[in-house]
Write an enzyme that holds these catalytic residues in place. Structure first.
Site, PDB file in Angstrom:
ATOM      1  N   THR A   1       0.409  -0.797  -0.026  1.00 33.44           N
ATOM      2  CA  THR A   1      -0.339   0.058   0.445  1.00 33.44           C
ATOM      3  C   THR A   1       1.428   1.250   0.082  1.00 33.44           C
ATOM      4  OG1 THR A   1      -0.235  -0.082   2.820  1.00 33.44           O
ATOM      5  CG2 THR A   1      -1.828  -1.318   1.518  1.00 33.44           C
TER       6      THR A   1
ATOM      7  N   GLU B   1      -6.074  -2.725  -0.915  1.00 33.03           N
ATOM      8  CA  GLU B   1      -6.718  -3.632   0.465  1.00 33.03           C
ATOM      9  C   GLU B   1      -8.332  -4.626  -0.594  1.00 33.03           C
ATOM     10  OE1 GLU B   1      -5.304  -0.875   0.840  1.00 33.03           O
ATOM     11  OE2 GLU B   1      -4.905  -1.012   3.664  1.00 33.03           O
TER      12      GLU B   1
ATOM     13  N   LYS C   1     -11.802  19.387  11.684  1.00 28.74           N
ATOM     14  CA  LYS C   1     -12.452  19.734  12.580  1.00 28.74           C
ATOM     15  C   LYS C   1     -12.224  20.446  12.966  1.00 28.74           C
ATOM     16  CE  LYS C   1     -11.880  14.958  14.020  1.00 28.74           C
ATOM     17  NZ  LYS C   1     -10.332  14.686  13.405  1.00 28.74           N
TER      18      LYS C   1
ATOM     19  N   TRP D   1     -16.814  18.354  11.348  1.00 30.46           N
ATOM     20  CA  TRP D   1     -16.250  17.755  10.491  1.00 30.46           C
ATOM     21  C   TRP D   1     -16.818  18.483   9.535  1.00 30.46           C
ATOM     22  CZ3 TRP D   1     -15.928  11.885  10.175  1.00 30.46           C
ATOM     23  CH2 TRP D   1     -15.411  10.978  11.201  1.00 30.46           C
TER      24      TRP D   1
HETATM   25  P1  AMP Z   1      -4.847   2.946  -2.733  1.00 30.77           P
HETATM   26  O1  AMP Z   1      -4.436   1.637  -1.885  1.00 30.77           O
HETATM   27  O2  AMP Z   1      -3.645   3.745  -2.948  1.00 30.77           O
HETATM   28  O3  AMP Z   1      -5.227   2.933  -3.980  1.00 30.77           O
HETATM   29  O4  AMP Z   1      -5.609   3.849  -2.073  1.00 30.77           O
HETATM   30  C1  AMP Z   1      -7.153   3.646  -1.701  1.00 30.77           C
HETATM   31  C2  AMP Z   1      -7.360   5.176  -1.448  1.00 30.77           C
HETATM   32  O5  AMP Z   1      -7.367   5.648  -2.175  1.00 30.77           O
HETATM   33  C3  AMP Z   1      -8.920   4.778  -0.794  1.00 30.77           C
HETATM   34  O6  AMP Z   1      -8.848   4.334   0.582  1.00 30.77           O
HETATM   35  C4  AMP Z   1      -9.726   6.501  -0.952  1.00 30.77           C
HETATM   36  O7  AMP Z   1      -8.838   7.211   0.135  1.00 30.77           O
HETATM   37  C5  AMP Z   1      -8.753   6.599  -2.530  1.00 30.77           C
HETATM   38  N1  AMP Z   1      -9.608   6.776  -3.789  1.00 30.77           N
HETATM   39  C6  AMP Z   1      -9.805   5.330  -4.383  1.00 30.77           C
HETATM   40  N2  AMP Z   1     -10.455   6.053  -5.090  1.00 30.77           N
HETATM   41  C7  AMP Z   1     -11.211   6.637  -5.062  1.00 30.77           C
HETATM   42  C8  AMP Z   1     -12.268   7.628  -5.910  1.00 30.77           C
HETATM   43  N3  AMP Z   1     -13.147   7.676  -6.419  1.00 30.77           N
HETATM   44  N4  AMP Z   1     -12.834   9.030  -4.402  1.00 30.77           N
HETATM   45  C9  AMP Z   1     -12.153   9.730  -3.268  1.00 30.77           C
HETATM   46  N5  AMP Z   1     -11.474   8.623  -3.217  1.00 30.77           N
HETATM   47  C10 AMP Z   1     -10.658   7.373  -3.285  1.00 30.77           C
END
Ligand code: AMP
Length: 540
Positions: A184, A329, A437, A442
């Site tokens: 990640t 994940e 915050k 929020w």
């Molecule tokens: P990653 O594991 O690097 O793909 O990151 C995942 C994170 O990207 C998620 O937990 C979100 O915070 C963010 N994310 C993925 N898709 C979106 C989306 N369409 N809109 C907003 N945030 C997103």
């Protein structure tokens, strides 16, 4: 009483076997690191993947061994997707945008045995070679392009393959065995590995291909801009084999001009990527008065898609935007914003409002939102809380149990804050750690950024929490102006009038040259918060 149907394990190799048998002549086109365009078919892919599997055996790759790649989207990377996972080793896709320190940490944590890399990344490999346990390095090129390097015994991919037979019997693996590993992006703590299985990958592939998900078929020409080193390019290399779609790989050329020319020359129908890559493409296409002659859909995810970008794609270029949400994940697809019948009769602006949501789950994933004490919140489109998910392609623990048990009562807490409406459409309002915050209430930074991005003079916007003596935190807007625009703080703040609750309006605007992006193209808000820790908001 048991059912009486055949027992066939769900294996990644079966996707390739299917593609070769039923879509043999379908094309895979790649822009290569060497600069030219390469094209071949699924028949060729299958034969070379078998040669690569034999080469892995010859190099001593054991079942379960981690075999790393540091590579762009291209046919050789695709061959390794199938050769490594299909033969029972674990494909570990490394992100070349990481710093050498992080990369060597990840490689040793994963215990990578072999690293296959594109020539572009030679300097990075040279920077880590003395710091990692991995001892076998293979350049993804032919003899003519082999570089001069300090890497000891660097092997040549094309030579390795040339010496091998193209017959290889894909082993009948346990479908629960590990197939691939992806770390990640982790903005806090050490990166953590997510270890996919053969089964989770095949189930995810079925789900991702569905009409209300990524909607892929044999008639599609798919160009994944999302990298194969970031959550398996959202599963598209597997989906293409499952449905028999033509694949177009952009290699290292991700600028607007190169992408647009590939979209046109290969008549791409579907693409996928994070919002930041589309900015360059749209700017190029608009400035040069061009259009898209074949592209009809694009999947945007990985970060919130600004509604202004969606409008440009849809209104100006007739390219329908599918907004999607997922995580490393989650393999990664969780939700996709495909309309239900109830949305079809809405007027355009109401439909656009729905499209700015991240959408509804694909079968296999379930979700809920909870408050601080873990109580489930209603699906009214208003209540917001942490988003939890579960399903057969969602992580149950990180590689080597890093970080302990991540689950809460069998659900995976995503760290995202979201609402869910009565139709089951989820909308991310923030990352839990990015939420602002203000006086205990929020403020979602994504809403504020979306409004700022709709201003014609704004190229990019990030909203972060800044210290405030009375309210603890208040929104601070950081803006990159489009070239040649003379934007003012006052004009930008006035732009928020009537579009948002007054108390959500940022207290200040600061113009910056650039916004720092992470290895997967997302804004690094923790970096911005550090940079503006001393920022004093105006008191009136
Ligand atoms: P990653 O594991 O690097 O793909 O990151 C995942 C994170 O990207 C998620 O937990 C979100 O915070 C963010 N994310 C993925 N898709 C979106 C989306 N369409 N809109 C907003 N945030 C997103």
């Amino acid at each position: 009483m048991n059912g009486q149907m055949m027992q066939q394990p769900l294996l990644i190799s079966t996707l390739l076997i299917h593609a070769e048998r039923h879509h043999a002549a379908q094309e895979i086109v790649s822009r290569r690191v060497e600069g030219d365009i390469h094209r071949y078919t699924f028949r060729d892919l299958a034969a070379r993947a078998r040669q690569a599997a034999n080469a892995l055996r010859a190099l001593g790759a054991q079942p379960g061994a981690r075999i790393a790649t540091l590579a762009w989207n291209g046919y050789r990377h695709m061959e390794l997707y199938y050769a490594v996972s299909g033969s029972g080793s674990v494909l570990h896709t490394l992100n070349p945008r990481l710093h050498a320190d992080q990369l060597s940490y990840i490689m040793d944590h994963a215990e990578d045995d072999i690293l296959f890399f594109d020539l572009t990344f030679l300097p990075l490999v040279e920077a880590v070679v003395d710091r990692v346990q991995c001892k076998t390095f293979v350049a993804l090129t032919d003899r003519a392009h082999m570089p001069v390097t300090k890497l000891p015994n660097l092997l040549c991919y094309e030579e390795l393959l040339a010496g091998q037979s193209d017959s290889f019997a894909w082993p009948a693996l346990d479908e629960n065995s590990a197939s691939s590993l992806c770390y990640t992006s982790g903005t806090t703590g050490n990166p953590k590995g997510v270890l996919y299985s053969q089964r989770s990958t095949v189930l995810h592939t079925y789900a991702a291909a569905l009409p209300d998900a990524l909607n892929c078929s044999a008639s599609d020409v798919i160009l994944p801009v999302v990298p194969m080193f970031h959550v398996n390019a959202w599963g598209l290399p597997y989906v293409a084999c499952m449905v028999g779609a033509k694949l177009v790989f952009p290699g290292p050329a991700l600028d607007g001009k190169s992408l647009h020319s590939l979209f046109e020359s290969e008549q791409v129908t579907l693409s996928a990527g994070v919002p930041t890559v589309w900015q360059g493409l749209l700017a190029y296409v608009e400035t040069n008065g061009l259009s898209f002659s074949s592209m009809r859909r694009t999947i945007i995810g990985g970060a919130a898609c600004p509604p202004a970008m969606m409008k440009t794609f849809q209104d100006l270029f007739q390219v329908h935007v599918l907004h999607a949400w997922g995580m490393t994940e989650l393999s990664p697809v969780g939700t996709v914003c495909s309309f239900k019948p109830v949305h079809r009769t809405m007027d355009k602006s109401a439909q656009e409002a729905v499209q700015s949501k991240q959408g509804r789950v694909v079968f296999g994933v379930d979700m809920k939102i909870v408050d601080d004490s873990g109580r489930e919140l209603p699906w009214d489109g208003k209540a917001s809380g942490e988003l939890l998910v579960r399903g057969p392609w969602i992580v149950s623990r990180y590689f080597k149990d890093e970080g302990g048990d991540p689950l809460v009562d069998g659900w995976f807490p995503t760290g995202d804050v979201a609402t869910i409406d009565a139709n089951g459409f989820m909308q991310i309002t923030d990352r839990a750690k990015d939420v602002i915050k203000s006086g205990g209430e929020w403020i979602g930074s994504i809403d504020i950024e979306n409004i700022a991005m709709a201003h014609p003079g704004v190229a990019m916007a990030a909203c972060i929490a800044a210290y405030h003596p009375k309210w603890d935190e208040r929104p601070l807007l950081l803006v990159v102006a489009k070239p040649g625009q003379s934007l003012t703080r006052e004009a930008l703040l006035a732009f928020f009038d009537g579009k948002i609750a007054k108390w959500w309006t940022p207290d200040d605007v600061v113009f910056v040259d650039a916004i720092p992006l992470g290895a997967t193209g997302k804004m690094l808000k923790h970096k911005l918060r550090e940079m503006f820790r001393e920022h004093r908001l105006p008191t009136v």
